[in-house]
Design an enzyme around this catalytic site. Structure first.
Site, PDB file in Angstrom:
ATOM      1  N   ARG A  57      49.658 -27.264  13.114  1.00 19.48           N
ATOM      2  CA  ARG A  57      49.796 -25.985  12.417  1.00 19.48           C
ATOM      3  C   ARG A  57      49.547 -26.150  10.927  1.00 19.48           C
ATOM      4  O   ARG A  57      49.120 -25.218  10.237  1.00 19.48           O
ATOM      5  CB  ARG A  57      51.192 -25.406  12.645  1.00 19.48           C
ATOM      6  CG  ARG A  57      51.340 -23.942  12.193  1.00 19.48           C
ATOM      7  CD  ARG A  57      52.769 -23.474  12.357  1.00 19.48           C
ATOM      8  NE  ARG A  57      53.645 -24.178  11.436  1.00 19.48           N
ATOM      9  CZ  ARG A  57      54.927 -24.451  11.653  1.00 19.48           C
ATOM     10  NH1 ARG A  57      55.476 -24.116  12.818  1.00 19.48           N
ATOM     11  NH2 ARG A  57      55.648 -25.078  10.768  1.00 19.48           N
ATOM     12  N   TYR A 109      35.790  -4.392   1.453  1.00 19.55           N
ATOM     13  CA  TYR A 109      35.991  -4.445   2.904  1.00 19.55           C
ATOM     14  C   TYR A 109      37.156  -3.544   3.288  1.00 19.55           C
ATOM     15  O   TYR A 109      38.267  -3.698   2.789  1.00 19.55           O
ATOM     16  CB  TYR A 109      36.230  -5.878   3.327  1.00 19.55           C
ATOM     17  CG  TYR A 109      36.519  -6.070   4.794  1.00 19.55           C
ATOM     18  CD1 TYR A 109      35.714  -5.491   5.771  1.00 19.55           C
ATOM     19  CD2 TYR A 109      37.599  -6.841   5.214  1.00 19.55           C
ATOM     20  CE1 TYR A 109      35.980  -5.657   7.120  1.00 19.55           C
ATOM     21  CE2 TYR A 109      37.871  -7.023   6.557  1.00 19.55           C
ATOM     22  CZ  TYR A 109      37.056  -6.432   7.504  1.00 19.55           C
ATOM     23  OH  TYR A 109      37.327  -6.598   8.840  1.00 19.55           O
ATOM     24  N   ASP A 182      35.750 -12.425  -3.153  1.00 23.69           N
ATOM     25  CA  ASP A 182      35.242 -12.404  -1.788  1.00 23.69           C
ATOM     26  C   ASP A 182      33.726 -12.498  -1.890  1.00 23.69           C
ATOM     27  O   ASP A 182      33.045 -11.550  -2.290  1.00 23.69           O
ATOM     28  CB  ASP A 182      35.664 -11.105  -1.095  1.00 23.69           C
ATOM     29  CG  ASP A 182      35.133 -10.989   0.338  1.00 23.69           C
ATOM     30  OD1 ASP A 182      34.221 -11.767   0.713  1.00 23.69           O
ATOM     31  OD2 ASP A 182      35.611 -10.111   1.069  1.00 23.69           O
ATOM     32  N   LYS A 207      31.331 -14.437   9.519  1.00 25.63           N
ATOM     33  CA  LYS A 207      30.040 -13.818   9.201  1.00 25.63           C
ATOM     34  C   LYS A 207      28.964 -14.893   8.999  1.00 25.63           C
ATOM     35  O   LYS A 207      28.636 -15.605   9.936  1.00 25.63           O
ATOM     36  CB  LYS A 207      30.198 -12.921   7.981  1.00 25.63           C
ATOM     37  CG  LYS A 207      31.379 -11.952   8.061  1.00 25.63           C
ATOM     38  CD  LYS A 207      31.368 -11.065   9.282  1.00 25.63           C
ATOM     39  CE  LYS A 207      32.344  -9.914   9.221  1.00 25.63           C
ATOM     40  NZ  LYS A 207      33.760 -10.277   9.182  1.00 25.63           N
TER      41      LYS A 207
END
Length: 385
Positions: A57, A109, A182, A207
């Protein structure tokens, strides 16, 4: 004395990693890093963890190769991959504290914009949306009210607005704010925000980085190993927003062709934008590579080797024609995403719903790697009444 060789990003991408020997590989002859599916690691006899690994994790050897490659491409001090682009983006905001002020773009976004307006504000963040692509707007906003973090998205989805990273970075430093960018649409091959003064860069790795529409992942890279970065790293481990090992391996595999895919998409998008400007059904083409585009001059300064594979068109027939056009395409596929090898078309206003800043006559186009002439012919037949 051994001479150091500096390789071009394209060569590093094709190899899959700047240095495979750094990735805990037992078989030093292995060309492709193995996938480590173990969730946990053995302690030493004295109960220590000298390997540095405790539990997947927090970390997994499979993550190291894509993280090292992303950090190298971005010129970053460190990088981490996440379970999704949203997991990566929200980790930055979750690392802030209640009462912190945040500036974000008006055009960004939609899912993250909604998160900031709902969960972000519920958590105590003070969020202001600013037209970051307008010269001086961020400086004015910071002067009026200091902020802990400025978030940029450039080009901004789906109007492809271009924010001046270097100028905004200077304003952030002046007013003591962190700058996160971003850069999903630009990819590290077209823009390196850290070199322009940003503190953090984010990618929805789903993407372009992966590029095959078969992996959900995200990434963050940092300019320096700051206390804020360590807070993000700890948050990733404690919240468990990490990808599975197989997804990490698939991400690395996809990145090996990033330079080829981005080059083809950029060249096709530029050509399509130029052709569509002349189409009688098109009212406006939104693409940073067009000299007529509002942000073109800034894009020329901070984008290299192309202006991205994303463009939008506004149709003279309004929303009705836009929706019908998307339904008629054959090669372009109606689906929500971008940056894959296949070309996608979407009526964004329908997807985003009430409150969207997106015009209802707009179609968003993600240009893949099909023949550009075929893509144009498909749109032209779909435009017909």
């Amino acid at each position: 004395m051994t001479q150091k060789t500096h390789f071009a990003p394209q060569s590093l991408l094709a190899q899959g990693s700047p240095c495979l020997q750094q990735h805990d590989i037992n078989d030093k002859q292995s060309l492709i890093p193995p996938v480590y599916n173990s969730t946990t690691y053995l302690r030493d006899e004295d109960n220590q963890y000298r390997s540095g690994r405790v539990y997947s994790r927090a970390d997994n050897p499979t993550y190291k190769a894509p993280e090292t490659l992303i950090a190298t491409l971005e010129g970053a001090a460190d990088a981490r991959i996440f379970s999704s682009g949203m997991a990566a983006a929200t980790a930055v905001f979750l690392a802030l504290k209640p009462g912190d002020h945040v500036i974000a773009p008006t055009i960004m976004y939609w899912a993250l914009r909604n998160w900031l307006r709902t969960f972000g504000q519920d958590l105590g963040l003070k969020v202001r949306f600013v037209d970051t692509h307008v010269e001086g707007a961020v400086e004015a906003a910071l002067a009026a009210q200091p902020a802990r973090l400025v978030w940029l998205e450039t080009p901004g989805n789906p109007l492809w607005t271009v924010s001046d990273i270097a100028a905004i970075a200077a304003s952030c430093k002046k007013h003591g704010a962190l700058l996160a960018v971003d850069s999903t649409v630009a990819t590290p091959l077209l823009t390196q925000p850290l070199s322009l003064g940003a503190d953090l860069v984010m990618h929805s790795a789903t993407k372009y980085l992966n590029g095959h529409s078969d992996v959900i992942s995200g990434a963050l890279a940092t300019a320096d190993n700051s206390a804020f970065w360590q807070r993000i790293v700890a948050l990733r481990a404690q919240n468990g927003c990490v990808p599975g090992p197989d997804d990490a391996a698939q991400l690395l595999r996809g990145m090996r062709t990033l330079h080829l895919r981005v080059r083809e998409s950029c060249e096709s998008a530029q050509w399509l934008a130029e052709q569509l400007q002349e189409n009688p059904h098109v009212a406006e083409v939104l693409y940073p590579g067009l000299p007529s585009f509002t942000g073109h001059e800034v894009a020329k300064r901070q984008m290299h080797n192309g202006f991205g594979g994303m463009l939008s068109v506004r149709l003279k027939g309004g929303a009705e024609q836009a929706i019908k056009t998307a339904a008629r395409t054959r090669l372009w596929k109606r689906a929500t995403s971008l940056g894959g090898v296949e070309s996608l078309i979407e009526h964004r206003a329908s997807i985003e719903g009430e409150g969207t800043p997106v015009p209802d006559d707009l179609l968003r186009l993600s240009v893949g790697i099909e023949y550009r002439e075929d893509l144009l012919r498909d749109l032209e037949q779909a435009f017909q009444p």
